[in-house]
Design a protein around this motif. Structure first.
Motif, short mmCIF file in Angstrom:
data_model
loop_
_atom_site.label_atom_id
_atom_site.label_comp_id
_atom_site.label_asym_id
_atom_site.label_seq_id
_atom_site.Cartn_x
_atom_site.Cartn_y
_atom_site.Cartn_z
N ILE A 179 3.88 -1.68 9.07
CA ILE A 179 3.81 -1.07 7.74
C ILE A 179 3.61 0.44 7.87
CG2 ILE A 179 2.34 -0.86 5.70
CD1 ILE A 179 2.02 -3.92 5.86
N LEU A 180 2.80 0.84 8.85
CA LEU A 180 2.55 2.27 9.03
C LEU A 180 3.77 3.01 9.53
CD1 LEU A 180 -0.99 2.81 10.58
CD2 LEU A 180 -0.10 3.58 8.38
N PHE A 181 4.42 2.45 10.56
CA PHE A 181 5.48 3.21 11.20
C PHE A 181 6.88 2.74 10.81
CE2 PHE A 181 1.77 3.66 13.91
CZ PHE A 181 1.66 5.04 13.93
N GLY A 182 6.96 1.58 10.19
CA GLY A 182 8.27 1.06 9.84
C GLY A 182 8.66 1.32 8.41
N THR A 183 7.70 1.62 7.55
CA THR A 183 8.05 1.84 6.13
C THR A 183 7.55 3.21 5.67
OG1 THR A 183 6.02 0.75 5.44
CG2 THR A 183 7.97 -0.61 5.57
N ARG A 184 7.61 4.16 6.58
CA ARG A 184 7.20 5.51 6.19
C ARG A 184 8.17 6.09 5.17
NH1 ARG A 184 3.72 8.44 9.54
NH2 ARG A 184 4.80 10.35 9.03
N HIS A 185 9.44 5.85 5.44
CA HIS A 185 10.45 6.39 4.52
C HIS A 185 10.97 5.26 3.66
CE1 HIS A 185 10.40 9.46 7.56
NE2 HIS A 185 10.75 8.57 8.45
N THR A 357 10.90 -7.60 12.94
CA THR A 357 10.29 -7.66 11.60
C THR A 357 10.82 -6.55 10.71
OG1 THR A 357 8.32 -8.54 12.64
CG2 THR A 357 8.11 -7.80 10.38
N ILE A 358 10.99 -5.35 11.28
CA ILE A 358 11.55 -4.28 10.46
C ILE A 358 12.96 -4.64 10.00
CG2 ILE A 358 12.46 -1.94 10.58
CD1 ILE A 358 10.08 -1.11 12.04
N ALA A 359 13.76 -5.13 10.95
CA ALA A 359 15.14 -5.48 10.60
C ALA A 359 15.15 -6.56 9.53
CB ALA A 359 15.88 -5.93 11.85
N LEU A 360 14.34 -7.59 9.72
CA LEU A 360 14.34 -8.70 8.76
C LEU A 360 13.78 -8.26 7.40
CD1 LEU A 360 13.30 -11.86 10.79
CD2 LEU A 360 15.53 -11.24 9.91
N SER A 361 12.72 -7.42 7.42
CA SER A 361 12.14 -7.03 6.14
C SER A 361 13.12 -6.18 5.34
CB SER A 361 10.83 -6.28 6.35
OG SER A 361 11.08 -5.01 6.90
N THR A 362 13.91 -5.34 6.03
CA THR A 362 14.93 -4.57 5.32
C THR A 362 15.94 -5.52 4.69
OG1 THR A 362 14.70 -2.96 7.08
CG2 THR A 362 16.52 -2.65 5.56
N MET A 363 16.34 -6.53 5.45
CA MET A 363 17.30 -7.49 4.90
C MET A 363 16.71 -8.24 3.72
SD MET A 363 19.17 -9.45 7.94
CE MET A 363 19.41 -8.74 9.52
N LEU A 387 10.77 3.05 -9.75
CA LEU A 387 10.84 1.81 -8.98
C LEU A 387 10.67 2.03 -7.48
CD1 LEU A 387 13.72 -0.03 -10.81
CD2 LEU A 387 11.37 -0.80 -10.58
N SER A 388 10.51 3.32 -7.07
CA SER A 388 10.47 3.59 -5.64
C SER A 388 9.24 2.93 -5.00
CB SER A 388 10.48 5.09 -5.37
OG SER A 388 9.40 5.69 -6.03
N GLY A 389 8.14 2.92 -5.75
CA GLY A 389 6.94 2.25 -5.24
C GLY A 389 7.17 0.77 -5.05
N TRP A 390 7.89 0.18 -6.01
CA TRP A 390 8.24 -1.23 -5.93
C TRP A 390 8.96 -1.55 -4.64
CZ3 TRP A 390 8.71 -5.77 -9.05
CH2 TRP A 390 7.91 -5.74 -10.21
N LEU A 391 9.95 -0.67 -4.34
CA LEU A 391 10.79 -0.92 -3.17
C LEU A 391 9.94 -0.99 -1.90
CD1 LEU A 391 14.02 1.16 -3.46
CD2 LEU A 391 13.77 -1.21 -2.76
N ILE A 394 7.78 -4.06 -1.88
CA ILE A 394 8.50 -5.29 -1.53
C ILE A 394 8.70 -5.36 -0.02
CG2 ILE A 394 10.76 -6.39 -1.66
CD1 ILE A 394 10.88 -5.42 -4.56
N ARG A 395 9.07 -4.21 0.57
CA ARG A 395 9.33 -4.23 2.00
C ARG A 395 8.04 -4.56 2.77
NH1 ARG A 395 12.91 0.62 3.26
NH2 ARG A 395 14.20 -0.29 1.61
N ARG A 396 6.92 -4.01 2.29
CA ARG A 396 5.65 -4.27 3.01
C ARG A 396 5.23 -5.72 2.86
NH1 ARG A 396 3.47 1.53 1.02
NH2 ARG A 396 4.39 2.66 2.75
N VAL A 397 5.40 -6.23 1.65
CA VAL A 397 5.08 -7.65 1.46
C VAL A 397 5.96 -8.51 2.35
CG1 VAL A 397 5.19 -9.54 -0.19
CG2 VAL A 397 4.21 -7.35 -0.88
N ALA A 398 7.26 -8.09 2.47
CA ALA A 398 8.19 -8.85 3.30
C ALA A 398 7.73 -8.86 4.75
CB ALA A 398 9.59 -8.27 3.19
N ILE A 399 7.21 -7.73 5.22
CA ILE A 399 6.75 -7.66 6.60
C ILE A 399 5.61 -8.64 6.83
CG2 ILE A 399 5.49 -6.18 8.22
CD1 ILE A 399 7.21 -3.86 7.07
N VAL A 400 4.63 -8.60 5.94
CA VAL A 400 3.48 -9.50 6.09
C VAL A 400 3.95 -10.94 5.99
CG1 VAL A 400 1.30 -10.20 5.06
CG2 VAL A 400 1.89 -7.78 5.17
#
Lengths: 917, 64
Positions: A179-185, A357-363, A387-391, A394-400
């Motif tokens: 979450i820290l390094f994979g969803t910075r952007h 996990t990064i690849a899958l969470s993006t998908m 909606l940017s916060g939502w995005l 969602i990605r962080r929830v997907a990672i977990v």
């Protein structure tokens, strides 16, 4: 417990070190001194391919099924060898279209199809989840062995005691890390530099740890490889036969099948796509990675056989083959090395989990969740402002979610599956993307329906031939259907489909899945009618490496700047929208430029995937938002081909024309050659006739003394006349030769054309009288000054008059000579009342040889009782002289007398000198 | 990197595939000594050689 505490401290310190390295990498990236901008780091990051499965499983595989472990690395070696062509193409496409995952890639290739992207994402999750579970299991097992050795019973896995399972805590730490390094952007197409740095570091750690065990086994436990192999041959004679081809499951065919399977999976595994394509900084880095990564694989496999042999020799102290790497140093009573091995295994497992996990969470977020949420009207997402916060959420929830799912899988069914089985089953599932991906890259005709049907059928066959029997063998289902087939239908036995027996299960599954997958993809594509967008995307993908495939954004359709800005702000946030569009929030309704719309779509694609971005852009752009750029690029290619064709055609017409010219020139040369021959014959004849008579009369004069004086005089006169004729002939031939070679020198001076004409007429008067021809001369009042060589011009005029007298009517010949001013010069016409010359013959008269022919033919007709009417060189010579004087000479029809009319035109002499002469 | 290097890489890939596949691979599957097959040695040697050649093609004169 002391050792447990130490192991925990060291492993979590190691994870902390990863955080520091990743943070350092991100800091450097922010300072624009990127660490990952290096081909070596890129190659090391690709080594995420080597998971815990490699680290522990290779030795296990070597000990149980011999050399088959090598196939998992020879396949990627082959793929990387042609990576410069294949992977570079993928990188270029992904960069141009801001593609962030393999699901997005396949969806974009087939017309930005949302359904196809969702399908790929769903297959990836089903296929990869066990693989993540496998990594967690490796951590749990290795931790258990390290802390409990020599007790080797694997720790009991259950959900109730999860807080005692260290793998759970590792997964938790990893979730924080990702979450820290994979969803910075928000933009998933932006690189995760810190993460890549950490992965590259982990690749070094696992390589070092594995080589350390190898060196220990070969050189410390035994005195080098020779000693090890000798001991093995002595103590375990059956081990010697362990590394031949017959040990491979399925034999030669199994070998080949697994090789292809590994090759395809290397390209299609989501984490490999992530590091190979998405995280690539510069496509030039591929050059080094294409050989350095295979070299890395070679190094990490170098000691597999020695470790396996040493482990087998260890007997009960080393236990399970999958654990040799760890138990071998433990059995020797070491403390430090086992710790290093554990850290190496941990790094192999964590690096895989991070990237996967990064690849899958993006998908999951871009292909599955966001499209669903956007369609879910009840949420009224389309009315939210930001909606940017939502995005990101969602990605962080997907990672977990993915990590928890992986953990559940590990805790619930992890015990049933062996490490190797899970790995290859995942490979076979990932390989189902290969036909759609690879054929899509090179075959323009591959269609969306074909790809979807092929993948669905492929994954169903995969489930039947690998997944379900695997579950059954784990004790979840009754295994009866494996032996007897479902409902007793023997042809459907999962490991011997349609009676195909004797193959190993992976090659068997690969064969059937690829058969239906490729078969349906190709078969349906051949009958499909793709839409416009699909066709343009197909063209863009297949032509990606061609230079003309550059995209210039041209959009048909309109959107106001305010609407476009609003859309981007909702999904990307204020700051990145301003950066993308280059303007502050505009409030006007002016239409956005095509570039702005294209930039907006690219930005949305990076964050949401191509299919969703297309839907969102279409929601604000009115009119057909067709990708005109791609159409134009196709048109461009076509028009280039057309242009080529046109030029070729032009060239060939030109060639044909030149050929035609050459042929006619050749014909003309032949004609001239023939005429020249005739001319030479004629000239010889002409020269011989006077010569013969001269000689004959001279002989008479010599031989007969009794000739009377009168006769002698007559004969001498004939000799003189013939000699004159001869010399005139020779003179004419010489003139002609001079004219033709351009050596005729004229002495131009001012003279009066009228005067010359009258003088010429005087010269031929007696000839006219002799022939009984009446003549008339018409002059003008004023003088006719021209610049000419008077002698030569007179020669021409005499020749014209002489000719006219020859061709005038035989009985009542009439010749009319006139001179008159005409435009800027003067015209002399000489007309006769003869038969005239037909129009086609008029120009030929001036051909020196032609005239002779005509003269002769006239002679042959007997039209004249006289001597030949001249040499026939008169007119060509005359025209040559007149041309040199700057005038013209041609033949016309005589209006007044009905015969031929020769017209001579000369320019008037300059004014100031008219009075001269 | 010109077309020549690309065709060489492609040819090398096909060569490696052939060498790593059964008909040719079976040729190396014979005893080496101590009862061990020569196959692993052969595979590792071919592997190293293929990597060396590809490194020469990729990094050779085309460095930019």
């Amino acid at each position: 417990m002391r050792i447990e505490g130490l192991v925990l401290t060291i492993s979590f310190s190691y994870l902390a070190l990863l955080f520091i390295i990743a943070a350092w990498g991100d800091r450097r990236a922010e300072q624009r001194r990127s660490l990952v901008n290096s081909p070596t780091i890129y190659a090391l990051s690709i080594a995420v391919y080597c998971t815990a499965w490699t680290f522990y499983g290779s030795v296990g595989r070597a000990a149980t099924t011999g050399l088959s472990y090598l196939l998992i690395y020879l396949g990627p070696t082959l793929a990387m060898l042609c990576g410069w062509m294949l992977i570079r193409k993928m990188i270029r496409i992904a960069r141009a279209q801001r593609i962030t995952s393999i699901a997005d890639f396949i969806s974009a290739r087939y017309g930005k199809s949302g359904a196809l992207g969702a399908l790929v994402a769903a297959i990836a999750i089903v296929a990869i989840m066990p693989y993540i579970a496998l990594q967690l299991k490796a951590i749990t097992v290795s931790y258990g062995i390290l802390t409990e050795y020599p007790r080797q019973t694997p720790p009991a896995l259950s959900l109730t005691g999860f807080w005692n399972d260290k793998a759970f805590w590792v997964a938790l730490v990893l979730a924080v890390f990702i979450i820290l390094f994979g969803t910075r952007h928000l933009d998933a197409s932006e690189r995760h530099e810190g993460m890549v740095t950490a992965i590259a570091f982990e690749s070094l750690v696992k390589l070092f740890a594995f080589v350390a065990v190898g060196v220990f086994a070969t050189f410390v436990l035994y005195q080098g490889p020779a000693d090890l192999f000798a001991t093995a041959a002595q103590l375990l004679p059956e081990a010697a036969h362990h590394f031949g081809l017959e040990q491979i499951p399925g034999g030669a065919l199994g070998w080949f099948g697994t090789l292809i399977l590994a090759m395809l999976a290397f390209i299609t595994l989501p984490r490999q796509f992530q590091v190979l394509v998405v995280e690539n900084v510069n496509e030039e880095h591929l050059k080094r990675a294409c050989w350095l990564f295979p070299f890395y694989l070679l190094l990490i496999n170098l000691f597999v056989i020695p470790i396996a042999l040493a482990g087998m020799l260890g007997g009960s102290t080393t236990g399970e083959p999958d654990n040799y790497v760890l138990t071998l140093p433990l059995s020797a009573g070491l403390n430090g090395l086992p710790m290093l091995v554990f850290i190496g295994g941990l790094s192999a497992a964590t690096s895989m989990m991070i990237v996967e996990t990064i690849a899958l969470s993006t998908m999951v977020s871009n292909q599955l969740v966001m499209p669903l949420l956007l369609r879910w009207r009840a949420l009224q997402l389309d009315q939210r402002r930001d909606l940017s916060g939502w995005l990101l959420g969602i990605r962080r929830v997907a990672i977990v979610f993915i990590l928890i799912l992986g953990y559940l899988y590990h805790a619930l069914i992890g015990e049933a599956y062996s490490l190797v089985t899970i790995g290859l089953v995942s490979f076979a599932a990932a390989a189902q993307f290969a036909p759609a991906l690879l054929l899509g890259l090179y075959w323009r005709g591959a269609s969306r329906t074909g790809a979807a049907c092929g993948m669905i059928a492929g994954i169903l066959v995969w489930a039947w031939t690998l997944l379900i029997p695997g579950f059954a063998l784990s004790g979840w289902l009754d295994t009866g259907f494996i032996e007897q087939g479902p409902f007793g239908i023997e042809t459907l036995r999962p490991y011997a489909l349609f009676g195909l027996e004797g193959w190993d299960i992976y090659t068997h599954a690969l064969f059937w899945t690829m058969l239906v997958n490729i078969g349906l993809l190709v078969g349906i594509s051949l009958f499909a009618r793709p839409g416009h967008l699909e066709q343009t995307q197909a063209a863009l993908f297949t032509n990606a490496l061609k230079p003309e495939a550059e995209q210039a954004p041209i959009w048909q359709g309109q959107a106001s700047r305010r609407e476009l800005f609003g859309l981007l702000v909702r999904y990307l946030g204020q700051s990145s929208t301003t950066r993308l569009l280059g303007t502050e929030r505009p409030d006007d309704e002016t239409p956005a430029t095509p570039q702005m719309i294209a930039a907006a779509e690219q930005g949305l694609t990076g964050a949401l995937g191509s299919a969703t971005a297309r839907i969102l852009i279409n929601s604000v752009v009115r009119g057909e938002a067709l990708d005109m750029s791609s159409i134009l690029s196709i048109l461009d290619t076509t028009s280039q081909t057309l242009e080529y064709n046109r030029r070729l055609e032009q060239k060939s017409t030109e060639l044909a024309r030149i050929g035609e010219e050459l042929r006619s020139a050749n014909e003309r040369l032949r004609e001239l050659d023939r005429l020249k021959d005739e001319f030479v014959a004629m000239v010889s004849h002409e020269l011989r006739t006077p010569l013969t008579s001269i000689r004959a009369f001279a002989e008479i004069l010599r031989d007969s003394d009794d000739l009377d004086r009168e006769q002698q005089t007559h004969f001498l006169a004939i000799i003189v006349r013939e000699s004159e004729r001869l010399s005139r002939l020779i003179e004419e031939i010489l003139d002609l030769a001079r004219l033709e070679s351009g050596r005729m020198t004229l002495h131009p001076e001012h003279c009066d054309l009228q005067e010359l004409l009258s003088r010429a007429l005087e010269a031929v008067t007696h000839l006219f009288q002799e022939r009984g021809i009446s003549h008339e001369l018409k002059l003008t009042a004023s003088p006719c000054p021209v610049i000419a060589d008077p002698d030569r011009l007179q020669q021409v005029l005499i020749n014209l008059l002489d000719n006219a007298s020859k061709f005038a009517d035989e009985n009542e010949g009439q010749v009319l000579a006139t001179v008159a001013p005409y435009k800027r010069g003067f015209r002399v016409t000489v007309e006769d009342n003869g038969s005239g010359i037909v129009e086609q013959e008029r120009e030929k008269v001036f051909e020196k040889f032609h005239q002779i022919e005509q003269a002769r033919s006239l002679e042959e007709k007997g039209g004249s009782h006289q001597r030949p009417r001249g040499t026939g060189l008169g007119l060509p010579i005359s025209r040559g002289i007149v041309n040199q004087l700057g005038g013209r000479l041609w033949i016309d029809r005589s209006e007044r007398l009905g015969g031929a009319c020769l017209v001579l035109e000369l320019p008037r002499a300059p004014e100031e000198t008219t009075d001269v002469d | 990197m010109r077309k020549r290097a690309e065709s060489r890489l492609l040819a090398l890939t096909i060569l490696a595939l052939l060498l790593f596949s059964p008909p040719l691979l079976l040729l190396f599957d014979r005893p080496l000594g101590l009862g061990f097959s020569a196959l692993p040695v052969a595979i590792y040697l071919i592997w190293a050689l293929v990597i060396l050649i590809s490194a020469l093609i990729l990094e050779g004169r085309h460095e930019d």
